[in-house]
Design a protein around this motif. Structure first.
Motif, short mmCIF file in Angstrom:
data_model
loop_
_atom_site.label_atom_id
_atom_site.label_comp_id
_atom_site.label_asym_id
_atom_site.label_seq_id
_atom_site.Cartn_x
_atom_site.Cartn_y
_atom_site.Cartn_z
N ASN A 149 0.81 -1.22 0.00
CA ASN A 149 0.00 0.00 0.00
C ASN A 149 0.84 1.27 0.00
N ARG A 150 2.03 1.20 -0.57
CA ARG A 150 2.89 2.38 -0.69
C ARG A 150 3.06 2.71 -2.17
N THR A 151 3.17 3.98 -2.45
CA THR A 151 3.38 4.40 -3.84
C THR A 151 4.83 4.10 -4.23
N GLU A 153 6.99 6.09 -5.29
CA GLU A 153 7.83 7.17 -4.76
C GLU A 153 8.15 6.94 -3.29
N GLN A 154 7.17 6.45 -2.53
CA GLN A 154 7.40 6.17 -1.11
C GLN A 154 8.38 5.00 -0.94
N VAL A 155 8.23 3.97 -1.77
CA VAL A 155 9.15 2.83 -1.70
C VAL A 155 10.57 3.27 -2.04
N LEU A 156 10.71 4.10 -3.07
CA LEU A 156 12.03 4.62 -3.44
C LEU A 156 12.62 5.44 -2.31
N PHE A 157 11.80 6.29 -1.68
CA PHE A 157 12.27 7.10 -0.55
C PHE A 157 12.77 6.21 0.59
N LEU A 158 12.00 5.15 0.92
CA LEU A 158 12.39 4.25 2.00
C LEU A 158 13.67 3.50 1.68
N LYS A 159 13.83 3.08 0.43
CA LYS A 159 15.04 2.36 0.04
C LYS A 159 16.26 3.28 0.06
#
Length: 193
Positions: A149-151, A153-159
């Motif tokens: 349930n993450r976009t 962009e959010q997954v990229l930010f977290l990585k």
């Protein structure tokens, strides 16, 4: 003759414009040229390679696996060092030491073999993932639904945040280990005081 040229007017030199392409410069160190293999396609890639290790490395994907793995281990290690020095301990004399370097020797061979066996099982279970083309570096398949349930962009930010934390933890561990070796002080203590 040499003296006469010293007082002669300077020759007119044609001015040429020298400009550097900003895309070819390293994002992390703008005065260094970005290495060819660091093209920004990997997460956390900011063109930092002052020693030129990417020139001798054949597969950067394998290097990224190693960087993430060492970073995660260092994140656990720095928390473990702080816990060893300031956190609660199991009961018993074997677990009472606050010295992070003496702790592995005080718990005995059995405990250390359990840890080594656990690490070995994890490494052997994921050995082929390091060399597969279809795996992303650092992905053991153990996200426990955290990335659901993450976009993108959010997954990229977290990585990217994980890469930054990994690099910070590797530096922190080296500093903490050096302080412990050189000064014999706890991590919260200031050397010399």
């Amino acid at each position: 003759m040499a003296y006469a040229t010293a007082f002669a007017p300077p020759q007119m030199v044609s001015k040429t414009s020298i400009s550097l392409n900003a895309a070819e410069m390293s994002e992390s160190m703008p005065f260094l040229i970005r290495p060819e293999k660091l093209d920004g396609s990997m997460i956390g890639d900011v063109g930092f390679d002052p020693m030129g290790l990417t020139e001798i490395q054949v597969d950067l994907k394998y290097s990224r696996w190693a960087e993430i793995k060492h970073g995660r281990v260092c994140m656990l290690a720095i928390v473990g060092m702080l816990w060893q020095e300031y956190g609660p301990h199991w009961e018993g004399a074997a677990y009472a030491t606050r010295d992070v370097l003496a702790a592995p020797g005080s718990v005995g061979t059995g405990v250390n073999l359990q840890i080594l066996l656990g690490i070995g099982v994890l490494e052997m279970a994921n050995f082929n993932a390091h060399y597969g083309d279809d795996t992303e570096p650092g992905d053991y398949g153990l996200d426990f639904g955290f990335l659901n349930n993450r976009t993108p962009e959010q997954v990229l930010f977290l990585k990217e945040a994980e890469m930054k934390h990994c690099r910070l933890a590797m530096g922190a561990f080296m500093g903490a280990f050096a302080q412990t070796i050189l000064f014999g002080k706890l991590l919260g203590e200031v050397p010399g005081y």
